[in-house]
Design an enzyme around this catalytic site. Sequence first.
Site, PDB file in Angstrom:
ATOM      1  N   ASP A  25     -11.129 -39.982  44.945  1.00 32.49           N
ATOM      2  CA  ASP A  25      -9.982 -39.563  44.136  1.00 32.49           C
ATOM      3  C   ASP A  25     -10.413 -39.105  42.745  1.00 32.49           C
ATOM      4  O   ASP A  25     -11.386 -39.612  42.186  1.00 32.49           O
ATOM      5  CB  ASP A  25      -8.970 -40.717  44.042  1.00 32.49           C
ATOM      6  CG  ASP A  25      -7.592 -40.222  43.618  1.00 32.49           C
ATOM      7  OD1 ASP A  25      -7.277 -39.039  43.850  1.00 32.49           O
ATOM      8  OD2 ASP A  25      -6.825 -41.024  43.047  1.00 32.49           O
ATOM      9  N   ASN A  73      -0.982 -35.711  51.871  1.00 35.34           N
ATOM     10  CA  ASN A  73      -1.469 -34.603  51.028  1.00 35.34           C
ATOM     11  C   ASN A  73      -0.858 -33.244  51.402  1.00 35.34           C
ATOM     12  O   ASN A  73      -1.006 -32.271  50.654  1.00 35.34           O
ATOM     13  CB  ASN A  73      -2.996 -34.522  51.045  1.00 35.34           C
ATOM     14  CG  ASN A  73      -3.683 -35.645  50.273  1.00 35.34           C
ATOM     15  OD1 ASN A  73      -4.768 -36.108  50.626  1.00 35.34           O
ATOM     16  ND2 ASN A  73      -3.056 -36.105  49.180  1.00 35.34           N
TER      17      ASN A  73
HETATM   18  C1  IPE Z   1      -5.842 -40.498  48.323  1.00 34.04           C
HETATM   19  O1  IPE Z   1      -5.710 -39.817  47.134  1.00 34.04           O
HETATM   20  C2  IPE Z   1      -6.162 -39.548  49.438  1.00 34.04           C
HETATM   21  C3  IPE Z   1      -7.477 -38.915  49.356  1.00 34.04           C
HETATM   22  C4  IPE Z   1      -8.422 -39.221  48.521  1.00 34.04           C
HETATM   23  C5  IPE Z   1      -7.719 -37.884  50.337  1.00 34.04           C
HETATM   24  P1  IPE Z   1      -4.288 -39.329  46.621  1.00 34.04           P
HETATM   25  O2  IPE Z   1      -4.519 -38.687  45.307  1.00 34.04           O
HETATM   26  O3  IPE Z   1      -3.616 -38.518  47.660  1.00 34.04           O
HETATM   27  O4  IPE Z   1      -3.522 -40.717  46.488  1.00 34.04           O
HETATM   28  P2  IPE Z   1      -2.293 -41.135  45.579  1.00 34.04           P
HETATM   29  O5  IPE Z   1      -1.262 -40.036  45.694  1.00 34.04           O
HETATM   30  O6  IPE Z   1      -2.812 -41.248  44.187  1.00 34.04           O
HETATM   31  O7  IPE Z   1      -1.849 -42.439  46.111  1.00 34.04           O
HETATM   32  C1  IPE Z   2      -8.692 -36.413  45.653  1.00 34.81           C
HETATM   33  O1  IPE Z   2      -8.514 -35.880  44.394  1.00 34.81           O
HETATM   34  C2  IPE Z   2      -8.831 -35.349  46.707  1.00 34.81           C
HETATM   35  C3  IPE Z   2      -7.655 -35.237  47.608  1.00 34.81           C
HETATM   36  C4  IPE Z   2      -6.630 -36.043  47.614  1.00 34.81           C
HETATM   37  C5  IPE Z   2      -7.664 -34.140  48.550  1.00 34.81           C
HETATM   38  P1  IPE Z   2      -7.073 -35.515  43.857  1.00 34.81           P
HETATM   39  O2  IPE Z   2      -6.787 -34.090  44.198  1.00 34.81           O
HETATM   40  O3  IPE Z   2      -6.045 -36.471  44.342  1.00 34.81           O
HETATM   41  O4  IPE Z   2      -7.296 -35.644  42.299  1.00 34.81           O
HETATM   42  P2  IPE Z   2      -6.310 -36.284  41.243  1.00 34.81           P
HETATM   43  O5  IPE Z   2      -5.987 -37.668  41.725  1.00 34.81           O
HETATM   44  O6  IPE Z   2      -5.111 -35.416  41.208  1.00 34.81           O
HETATM   45  O7  IPE Z   2      -7.082 -36.268  39.974  1.00 34.81           O
HETATM   46 MG    MG Z   3      -5.389 -38.253  43.607  1.00 38.67          MG
END
Ligand code: IPE
Ligand code: IPE
Ligand code: MG
Length: 238
Positions: A25, A73
């Site tokens: 993340d 997502n």
């Molecule tokens: C968790 O990250 C899913 C992945 C890393 C693929 P998210 O960014 O989607 O999670 P939330 O929304 O902060 O819970």
């Molecule tokens: C994790 O990074 C990757 C996916 C969930 C695909 P994020 O895209 O959630 O990055 P933040 O949490 O918005 O910084």
């Molecule tokens: Mg995220």
Amino acid sequence: MSNQASFENMAKLDERLRHIAFIMDGNGRWAKNRGMPRTAGHRAGAKTFQKIAKYCADRGLRAMTVYAFSTENWKRPKEEIDAIMDLLEQYLNESEKALKEYSISVRVIGDITALRPSLQQKINALQKRTEGNDMILNIAINYGARMELCHACEQLIGRGVTKVTEEDISNALYTAGCPDPDMIVRTGGDYRISNFLLWQAAYAELYFTDVLWPDLTEQDVEKAIQAFYSRSRRYGGV
Ligand code: IPE
Ligand code: IPE
Ligand code: MG
């Protein structure tokens, strides 16, 4: 860091630490901090993923899981989803040599039937071509633990099962045959599981770091490993 000698001073991984699962993340925030589009964060994150996978293989880990795209997502803008899928496809196109060199076996966990056909076909092909290698690399794509459990229940019902054991459920999950994660590492500073490996994580050690995924280094992974070995896992005992 492909030289085994560089690991001499580090804690030797043993049966206690067979599997690390990563919630990758922080890609979006990494990009935002640099005034770049979120997709640039995913591109940087994809590079970090490859670096960390090689490190874990070098370190002798038996299994590694990465959360690449959750069932939730799909709520994101189409351009961002497309960019993530493009990066996954690019990885599948270009990773075979490294997977062979590091003896990594790829398994995609999640419902891949919702992905574009070219991606599905490449996933199936790469899984076949890397089968039997030393380290299992589970890549969670269109993965949600609740969906996985529903899917497992349907499998069992389909077999006409009326009595269900824990083993039956474990064997009906996408991760069947892979040891449960000993540690779950989440980057990006949030303290939650976000629908990841709910069943498999029953006794996993949880490790959270503020480091944004694209910034994660081998040394950061090493810190997590040291933290793991400093903990006492009692599994309900004394
Ligand atoms: C968790 O990250 C899913 C992945 C890393 C693929 P998210 O960014 O989607 O999670 P939330 O929304 O902060 O819970
Ligand atoms: C994790 O990074 C990757 C996916 C969930 C695909 P994020 O895209 O959630 O990055 P933040 O949490 O918005 O910084
Ligand atoms: Mg995220």
